[in-house]
Enzyme design. Structure first.
Site, PDB file in Angstrom:
ATOM      1  CG  ASN A   1       0.413   3.183   4.141  1.00 27.34           C
ATOM      2  OD1 ASN A   1       0.265   3.269   5.513  1.00 27.34           O
ATOM      3  ND2 ASN A   1       1.581   2.634   3.625  1.00 27.34           N
TER       4      ASN A   1
ATOM      5  CB  THR B   1       4.556  -4.014   3.077  1.00 32.05           C
ATOM      6  OG1 THR B   1       4.227  -3.617   1.554  1.00 32.05           O
ATOM      7  CG2 THR B   1       5.823  -5.159   2.801  1.00 32.05           C
TER       8      THR B   1
ATOM      9  CG  HIS C   1       7.212   0.002   9.642  1.00 31.78           C
ATOM     10  ND1 HIS C   1       7.204  -0.287  10.790  1.00 31.78           N
ATOM     11  CD2 HIS C   1       6.565   1.180   9.524  1.00 31.78           C
ATOM     12  CE1 HIS C   1       6.856   0.659  11.655  1.00 31.78           C
ATOM     13  NE2 HIS C   1       6.451   1.950  10.850  1.00 31.78           N
ATOM     14  CG  ASP C   2       6.010  -1.602   4.499  1.00 33.94           C
ATOM     15  OD1 ASP C   2       5.502  -0.829   3.900  1.00 33.94           O
ATOM     16  OD2 ASP C   2       5.676  -2.219   5.429  1.00 33.94           O
TER      17      ASP C   2
ATOM     18  CG  ASP D   1       4.120   0.022   1.598  1.00 34.06           C
ATOM     19  OD1 ASP D   1       3.794   1.171   2.385  1.00 34.06           O
ATOM     20  OD2 ASP D   1       3.467  -1.026   1.428  1.00 34.06           O
TER      21      ASP D   1
ATOM     22  CG  ASP E   1      -0.115   0.067   2.642  1.00 36.45           C
ATOM     23  OD1 ASP E   1      -0.729   0.503   3.561  1.00 36.45           O
ATOM     24  OD2 ASP E   1       0.978  -0.303   2.637  1.00 36.45           O
TER      25      ASP E   1
ATOM     26  CG  ASN F   1       0.245  -3.107   7.186  1.00 37.94           C
ATOM     27  OD1 ASN F   1      -0.275  -2.055   6.607  1.00 37.94           O
ATOM     28  ND2 ASN F   1       1.385  -3.529   7.203  1.00 37.94           N
TER      29      ASN F   1
HETATM   30  O1  RIB Z   1       2.505  -0.347  10.728  1.00 38.77           O
HETATM   31  C1  RIB Z   1       3.341   0.023   9.644  1.00 38.77           C
HETATM   32  C2  RIB Z   1       2.743  -0.433   8.327  1.00 38.77           C
HETATM   33  O2  RIB Z   1       1.522  -0.001   7.874  1.00 38.77           O
HETATM   34  C3  RIB Z   1       3.710  -0.230   7.329  1.00 38.77           C
HETATM   35  O3  RIB Z   1       3.675  -1.484   6.309  1.00 38.77           O
HETATM   36  C4  RIB Z   1       3.414   0.991   6.669  1.00 38.77           C
HETATM   37  O4  RIB Z   1       3.413   1.232   5.273  1.00 38.77           O
HETATM   38  C5  RIB Z   1       1.532   1.025   6.647  1.00 38.77           C
HETATM   39  O5  RIB Z   1       1.392   0.057   5.900  1.00 38.77           O
HETATM   40 CA    CA Z   2       2.712  -0.777   4.016  1.00 39.90          CA
END
Ligand code: RIB
Ligand code: CA
Length: 307
Positions: free
Chosen positions: A38, A122, A238-239, A14, A9, A169
């Site tokens: 997102n 992701t 994160h991703d 991402d 997303d 997510n």
């Molecule tokens: O919590 C972080 C996640 O949520 C990441 O993947 C960010 O891009 C959102 O999608």
């Molecule tokens: Ca994401």
């Protein structure tokens, strides 16, 4: 070569994950499927195309997927990713728009390459949840699903980022997450327990390093990260960590546990509860509890700095 399908997303982090994925020669990127999360799916889909075209990988197909969760109202995060989802950085394009048909692409790709496709998810798991509902055989045909999602309370960083219990997510579409976590697909979970470890965040010093690098990838990364550096003083990647977990799992310490996803309508919505398997059994999910942050940062900076 590892056959990989990204379900995402975009979203700033991402987009960084996509940059890393297209920079790994051992990763064969079969395509990208996009989902609402997102920001709305129209923007997450266009953003995936914008990133790919910016770095000269316009041949990678992008297929738009679900425009919202299976059974909830969509909650987006433009305050974190900008109104356009890419940090309002004026990234051009795309010349070639995304296609429709994410569920069909997911299903056909997995069936054409039985036990060979690694899915790196992701965003909210809506596309995967729907695909698994439409075809009950799919989970048994994927090689692995690496999920950026969940907060497992297994490290000091493992608390939620939407509620104290829930990660974005999973919170956004807990019903889809429940389908995926309860499927037979082999799972690797990259949760906030490792992704919010301060040692793997892009702080202002690392941001300045990246901004001084040449090349289209560093230029794009610097442009889109500016939005978060200005507002939060750091970027949580994160991703990109999920892509690293898929391609270089030895960089992570993992524990095998089972996971229950809560689909209540209270503060526990989207909580991911790890629990030990029965005596002698094996946990169905590999949950990341630590990361070799020097190794990850070296990989990330090396790949972003490539021409
Ligand atoms: O919590 C972080 C996640 O949520 C990441 O993947 C960010 O891009 C959102 O999608
Ligand atoms: Ca994401």
């Amino acid at each position: 070569m590892s056959k990989v399908l990204l379900d995402m997303d975009p979203g700033i982090d991402d987009a960084l994950a996509l940059l890393l994925a297209v920079s790994l020669p051992e990763l064969e990127l079969l395509g990208v499927t996009t989902v609402a999360g997102n920001t709305v799916v129209e923007k997450t889909s266009v953003n995936a195309r914008r990133v790919l075209e910016y770095v000269g990988r316009g041949e990678v197909p992008v297929y738009a997927g679900a425009s919202g969760p299976m059974a909830r109202l969509l909650t987006t995060a433009e305050h974190v990713h900008g109104q356009d989802g890419l940090g309002e950085a004026g990234i051009p394009g795309p010349i070639d728009p995304p296609q429709a048909g994410a569920l069909q692409f997911l299903s056909e790709t997995i069936k054409k390459n039985p036990h060979e496709v690694t899915i790196v998810a992701t965003g909210p798991l809506t596309n995967l949840g729907l695909a698994f509902l439409l075809n009950h055989r799919l989970p048994s045909l994927v090689k692995e699903i690496v999920i950026m999602g969940g907060a497992y309370h297994l490290t000091p960083y493992g608390r939620g980022n939407i509620t104290p219990l829930s990660e974005f997510n999973i919170y956004t579409d807990p019903e889809a997450a429940k389908i995926v976590f309860e499927s037979t697909a082999p799972l690797t979970c990259v949760g906030l327990d490792v992704t919010t470890n301060p040692s793997v965040k892009i702080d202002s010093q690392r941001y300045r390093e990246i901004s001084r690098l040449g090349g289209r990838k560093a230029e794009l990364a610097s442009k889109i990260m500016k939005y978060q550096i200005e507002r939060f003083g750091e970027i949580e990647v994160h991703d990109a960590l999920a892509v690293a977990a898929a391609m270089q799992p030895a960089m992570f310490q993992m524990v095998e546990m089972n996971v229950q996803v809560l689909t209540n309508n209270d503060a526990s919505r989207g909580a991911t509860i790890p629990f030990k398997p029965k005596e002698g059994g094996r946990g169905r999910a590999r949950i990341c509890i630590d990361i070799n942050s020097e190794e990850f940062m070296r990989l990330f900076l090396e790949k972003v700095s490539e021409a």
